[in-house]
Design an enzyme around this catalytic site. Structure first.
Site, PDB file in Angstrom:
ATOM      1  N   HIS A   1      -5.695   2.836   1.363  1.00 62.08           N
ATOM      2  CA  HIS A   1      -5.091   3.914   1.674  1.00 62.08           C
ATOM      3  C   HIS A   1      -5.863   4.342   2.909  1.00 62.08           C
ATOM      4  O   HIS A   1      -5.064   4.881   3.807  1.00 62.08           O
ATOM      5  CB  HIS A   1      -5.086   5.056   0.697  1.00 62.08           C
ATOM      6  CG  HIS A   1      -4.332   4.432  -0.701  1.00 62.08           C
ATOM      7  ND1 HIS A   1      -3.434   3.324  -0.761  1.00 62.08           N
ATOM      8  CD2 HIS A   1      -4.542   4.882  -2.090  1.00 62.08           C
ATOM      9  CE1 HIS A   1      -2.936   2.963  -2.100  1.00 62.08           C
ATOM     10  NE2 HIS A   1      -3.723   4.101  -2.914  1.00 62.08           N
TER      11      HIS A   1
ATOM     12  N   ASP B   1       0.919  -1.104   0.094  1.00 68.01           N
ATOM     13  CA  ASP B   1      -0.031  -0.036   0.010  1.00 68.01           C
ATOM     14  C   ASP B   1       1.019   1.164   0.159  1.00 68.01           C
ATOM     15  O   ASP B   1       1.546   1.543   1.078  1.00 68.01           O
ATOM     16  CB  ASP B   1      -0.770   0.111   1.139  1.00 68.01           C
ATOM     17  CG  ASP B   1      -2.062   1.160   1.077  1.00 68.01           C
ATOM     18  OD1 ASP B   1      -1.572   2.490   0.858  1.00 68.01           O
ATOM     19  OD2 ASP B   1      -3.096   1.026   1.394  1.00 68.01           O
ATOM     20  N   HIS B   2       1.126   1.905  -1.110  1.00 67.38           N
ATOM     21  CA  HIS B   2       2.077   2.594  -1.157  1.00 67.38           C
ATOM     22  C   HIS B   2       2.095   3.960  -0.063  1.00 67.38           C
ATOM     23  O   HIS B   2       2.973   4.749  -0.013  1.00 67.38           O
ATOM     24  CB  HIS B   2       2.266   3.413  -2.647  1.00 67.38           C
ATOM     25  CG  HIS B   2       1.310   4.240  -3.128  1.00 67.38           C
ATOM     26  ND1 HIS B   2       0.152   4.030  -3.465  1.00 67.38           N
ATOM     27  CD2 HIS B   2       1.448   5.568  -3.232  1.00 67.38           C
ATOM     28  CE1 HIS B   2      -0.489   5.019  -3.895  1.00 67.38           C
ATOM     29  NE2 HIS B   2       0.097   6.283  -3.947  1.00 67.38           N
TER      30      HIS B   2
HETATM   31  C1  BG6 Z   1      -3.641   4.759  -6.091  1.00 61.99           C
HETATM   32  C2  BG6 Z   1      -5.154   4.992  -6.911  1.00 61.99           C
HETATM   33  O1  BG6 Z   1      -3.566   3.595  -5.560  1.00 61.99           O
HETATM   34  O2  BG6 Z   1      -3.713   6.079  -5.653  1.00 61.99           O
HETATM   35  C3  BG6 Z   1      -5.274   6.262  -7.721  1.00 61.99           C
HETATM   36  O3  BG6 Z   1      -5.327   3.719  -7.768  1.00 61.99           O
HETATM   37  C4  BG6 Z   1      -4.735   7.497  -7.021  1.00 61.99           C
HETATM   38  O4  BG6 Z   1      -6.480   6.282  -8.207  1.00 61.99           O
HETATM   39  C5  BG6 Z   1      -3.507   7.188  -6.250  1.00 61.99           C
HETATM   40  O5  BG6 Z   1      -4.904   8.250  -7.765  1.00 61.99           O
HETATM   41  C6  BG6 Z   1      -3.195   8.260  -5.196  1.00 61.99           C
HETATM   42  O6  BG6 Z   1      -1.902   8.211  -4.910  1.00 61.99           O
HETATM   43  P1  BG6 Z   1      -0.978   9.629  -4.589  1.00 61.99           P
HETATM   44  O7  BG6 Z   1       0.282   8.931  -4.235  1.00 61.99           O
HETATM   45  O8  BG6 Z   1      -0.792  10.100  -5.912  1.00 61.99           O
HETATM   46  O9  BG6 Z   1      -1.945  10.192  -3.472  1.00 61.99           O
END
Ligand code: BG6
Length: 516
Positions: free
Chosen positions: A265, A202-203
């Site tokens: 997230h 989960d980045h």
């Molecule tokens: C991803 C989603 O996991 O997270 C995207 O699939 C979203 O739809 C993105 O835009 C948001 O990531 P970050 O790091 O740009 O906030």
């Protein structure tokens, strides 16, 4: 009189524990989906940035698994272009010439046993060339439809449970489409790998500010005594984006905001806010506490606790943008939500009666991710002749784009009258540390190379999060499209803060969202 003071000893960050200084053991990163978008935008650049920072193992190989017509030479060119376009660091010819010959390609079909046999042979050949074995990391940046087969294929080729040299499996989102499919996927993976080998990404957990939430909570004495129902009125978690869905309709229209961002997230952020202090920052102990927090979430009533919206045409930053149903490849009658909000209660001793409001949406006025802890108002107001009571304190952890935290306190305005105004005590990464935060994927790749699973989600956490959103997803899917209100997501014009019912969700409790 001397004003010199002894330097103050800065306590070690209890969370990162010198992680940057640890060098991973010799490794081969096997990248499935190496020619895909994620690899080009995030993963290949992260490998290069780790190299540039001296954080890659001394002996490192990248094996790209591709399905197309790439060979070693054309893939290396592709990787170079991706790095050049997206890495944080400028491409340095000396570094590139060290990395380039360590990049190879294996091509084949994810469903075919031959691919995995070829892969095993290629890995062994690499070890022979190097004269010593390297650990192997399999990164699945591919369509989730292939996750289970790939795990099975790796295991059948002797690269799964019990493999020697040791192996790890890194899996991108989406991890399941609902609770049932997530359980099925976990079962398929557990049949092929030990849970300790599995690193679900989960980045958001790789973001500096998200980790800082833990340091803020557990590295400071002042917050934890207040971190409960006695002092906290409610919590707001916002993941707002100004972008639309771009060209991702194929994925997004089947997912929607609840699956795409809230299930993973936003609920991960909730678990970090709500968890009990772990005895130590050990991967199992941290994840035990996060999983417990998620399991304490009260079952949602879809009609009362959830809201969904879909953007219509509107204006953003002076530009006219189309509505969701007009986006490329989106069906004209799509019921997919591009905005979702939940009112969540964590039923335990610490949080009883404290609502957590979660929202996420596309085509909102701006991109911001933040966690706002709203404290209770003062119990007694001793100042006479005040027009308005002092505003309650608020701690806002800003995940992006401004990385930092602010504490709102009431201050007296200068002058002879007693007038108050909220002011911000502000901490910003940029000004405090004068150095750029690493990309989330750099941190996650480095941790996976080190075998530290703290920032990766465990099977039980993922399932607990699906358990929270599943009833809402089912209710939305079951509502007949023609039924007013519940049958369709509520429209909101692009560039506005979301549907009116999201405001009503908080207004019902006498509260309001923080303005976007
Ligand atoms: C991803 C989603 O996991 O997270 C995207 O699939 C979203 O739809 C993105 O835009 C948001 O990531 P970050 O790091 O740009 O906030």
């Amino acid at each position: 009189m001397s004003t010199a003071q002894a330097p103050v000893a800065v306590p070690a960050n209890p969370f990162a524990q010198d992680v940057d200084e640890r060098l991973p053991p010799p490794s081969t990163l096997v990248l499935f989906g190496a020619t895909g978008d994620l690899a080009a935008r995030k993963l290949l650049p992260a490998v290069y940035d780790l190299l540039a920072d001296g954080r890659l193992p001394e002996r490192f190989r990248l094996l790209a698994v591709v399905r197309g017509t790439y060979d070693d030479a054309s893939f290396r060119t592709h990787a170079r272009e991706a790095i050049d376009a997206h890495a944080r660091r400028d491409l340095d010819e000396r570094l590139w010439s060290a990395l380039e010959p360590r990049i190879d390609v294996v091509s084949g079909d994810y469903g075919s046993p031959e691919l995995f046999e070829a892969l095993a042979a290629r890995l062994d050949a690499g070890d022979r060339e190097d004269g010593a074995p390297s650990q192997r990391l399999f990164y699945l940046a591919i369509s989730p439809a292939f996750f289970a087969d790939t795990a099975r294929g790796l295991c059948a080729a002797g690269l799964g449970r019990g493999a020697d040299p040791p192996t790890r499996l890194l899996i991108e989102k989406p991890f399941g489409h609902d609770l049932a499919s997530a359980r099925e996927l976990n079962a398929a993976i557990e049949a092929a790998f030990d849970e300790q080998q599995v690193f679900r990404i989960d980045h958001y957990l790789g973001k500096e500010t998200v980790q800082n939430l833990l340091v803020l909570r557990f590295g400071n004495g002042i917050f934890e005594p207040l971190w409960n129902r006695t002092a906290i009125d409610h919590v707001q978690i916002t993941v707002a984006e100004d972008l639309g869905i771009g060209r991702r309709a194929g994925y997004y229209d089947r997912a929607g905001a609840l699956r795409d961002v809230i299930q993973n997230h936003a609920l991960q952020l909730l678990s970090l806010v709500a968890m009990e202090p772990p005895a130590s920052f050990d991967a199992q102990l941290v994840r035990d506490e996060k999983a417990k927090a998620l399991r304490a979430v009260r079952a949602l009533d879809p009609a009362r606790d959830a809201v969904r919206g879909q953007y219509t045409a509107g204006w953003l930053a002076g530009e006219q943008v189309p509505g969701y149903r007009e986006e490329e490849d989106v069906p004209a009658d799509s019921r997919t939500e591009t905005y979702a909000a939940l009112r969540v209660e964590v039923d335990n001793w610490r949080w009883a009666g404290v609502p957590f409001y979660l929202r996420s949406g596309k085509r909102l006025p701006l991109r911001t991710t933040e966690i706002a802890i709203a404290f209770k108002p003062v119990p007694h107001q001793p100042f006479r002749d005040l027009d308005a009571p002092p505003p309650p304190n608020e701690l806002v952890i800003s995940v992006q784009p401004n990385e930092g935290a602010t504490l709102q306190v009431a201050a007296k305005m200068p002058g002879t009258a007693l007038r108050m105004r909220p002011v911000q005590m502000d901490f910003q990464y940029g000004t405090s540390f004068l150095r750029e935060s690493p990309e989330a994927y750099e941190r996650l790749l480095h941790d996976a190379l080190l075998g530290d699973a703290t920032l990766f989600t465990r099977a039980d956490e993922v399932e607990a999060a699906w358990e929270i959103v599943d009833p809402v997803l089912s209710a939305w899917a079951a509502a007949p499209p023609a039924e007013p209100v519940v049958g369709q997501p509520e429209p909101y014009p692009a560039g506005t803060s979301g549907p009116a019912s999201a405001d009503a969700l908080l207004a019902r409790d006498g509260r309001a969202w923080r303005p976007l």
